[in-house]
Enzyme design. Structure first.
Site, PDB file in Angstrom:
ATOM      1  N   HIS A 114      11.652 -45.002  -7.999  1.00  0.00           N
ATOM      2  CA  HIS A 114      11.335 -44.852  -9.459  1.00  0.00           C
ATOM      3  C   HIS A 114      11.764 -46.047 -10.052  1.00  0.00           C
ATOM      4  CE1 HIS A 114      15.773 -43.332  -9.010  1.00  0.00           C
ATOM      5  NE2 HIS A 114      15.890 -44.411  -9.977  1.00  0.00           N
ATOM      6  N   GLU A 151      19.774 -38.003 -16.941  1.00  0.00           N
ATOM      7  CA  GLU A 151      18.550 -38.619 -16.407  1.00  0.00           C
ATOM      8  C   GLU A 151      17.454 -37.571 -16.403  1.00  0.00           C
ATOM      9  OE1 GLU A 151      20.248 -40.099 -12.669  1.00  0.00           O
ATOM     10  OE2 GLU A 151      18.716 -38.815 -11.642  1.00  0.00           O
ATOM     11  N   GLN A 206      12.231 -42.994 -14.463  1.00  0.00           N
ATOM     12  CA  GLN A 206      13.443 -42.375 -14.546  1.00  0.00           C
ATOM     13  C   GLN A 206      13.857 -42.857 -15.836  1.00  0.00           C
ATOM     14  OE1 GLN A 206      16.924 -43.618 -12.619  1.00  0.00           O
ATOM     15  NE2 GLN A 206      17.159 -41.623 -11.741  1.00  0.00           N
ATOM     16  N   HIS A 251      16.792 -50.286 -14.248  1.00  0.00           N
ATOM     17  CA  HIS A 251      16.751 -50.754 -12.818  1.00  0.00           C
ATOM     18  C   HIS A 251      15.517 -50.347 -11.989  1.00  0.00           C
ATOM     19  CE1 HIS A 251      18.568 -46.863 -12.432  1.00  0.00           C
ATOM     20  NE2 HIS A 251      17.860 -46.619 -11.379  1.00  0.00           N
ATOM     21  N   GLU A 256      18.537 -50.109  -7.250  1.00  0.00           N
ATOM     22  CA  GLU A 256      19.237 -49.081  -6.486  1.00  0.00           C
ATOM     23  C   GLU A 256      18.730 -48.589  -5.031  1.00  0.00           C
ATOM     24  OE1 GLU A 256      18.386 -45.587  -8.812  1.00  0.00           O
ATOM     25  OE2 GLU A 256      20.111 -44.428  -7.600  1.00  0.00           O
TER      26      GLU A 256
HETATM   27 CO    CO Z   1      17.798 -44.592 -10.581  1.00  0.00          CO
END
Ligand code: CO
Length: 143
Positions: free
Chosen positions: A7, A43, A56, A80, A130
């Site tokens: 994502h 989230e 996300q 991210h 991530e």
């Molecule tokens: Co994430």
């Protein structure tokens, strides 16, 4: 090591407005929603109808959280990029060997049963990264 983009995460100041935009206007569908208390975020994961990488949306649970501080400092935007890895420990070991600066030196619990670890933006040309390991299938007899 990185198998695909899981994502792309955006920090947003108004989570409901962002969800509405990405569903009604952009045509994505909500596939998961979760409050992750220890990360101070709510989230929402959204998927395009054709599959592929998800979006996300990250809303801060308060100003004194990582996303809250990010929003105060930089405003809304790219937070991210998350990549899938098959073996999170092995990926972290490999990065540490290369001297890459890690935010998380050990895996932690992500949303939806995943395990995750963050790599510092310094090691990724300025983008927080991530690593996500998908939940392992439960073995026989597991709850
Ligand atoms: Co994430």
């Amino acid at each position: 090591m990185l198998s695909r983009i899981a994502h792309v995460a955006l920090a947003v100041s108004d989570l409901e407005a962002a969800v509405s935009l990405y569903t009604h206007v952009r045509g994505l569908a909500v596939v998961h929603r979760e409050v992750v208390e220890d990360q101070g975020v709510e989230e929402v994961l959204l998927a395009p109808a054709s599959g592929g990488a998800e979006v996300q949306l990250l809303g801060a649970l308060g100003p004194d959280t990582p996303v809250g501080r990010f929003l105060a400092k930089r405003g809304e935007g790219l937070h991210h990029i998350a990549y899938e890895v098959a073996d999170l420990e092995a990926a972290l070991r490999a990065l540490r060997r290369e001297g890459v600066e890690l935010v998380d030196t050990a895996p932690r619990q992500g949303s939806a049963g995943t395990r995750v670890a963050f790599v510092h933006p310094k090691g990724n040309r300025g983008v927080l990264t991530e690593l996500v390991e998908a939940p392992r299938p439960a073995g026989p007899g597991a709850g």
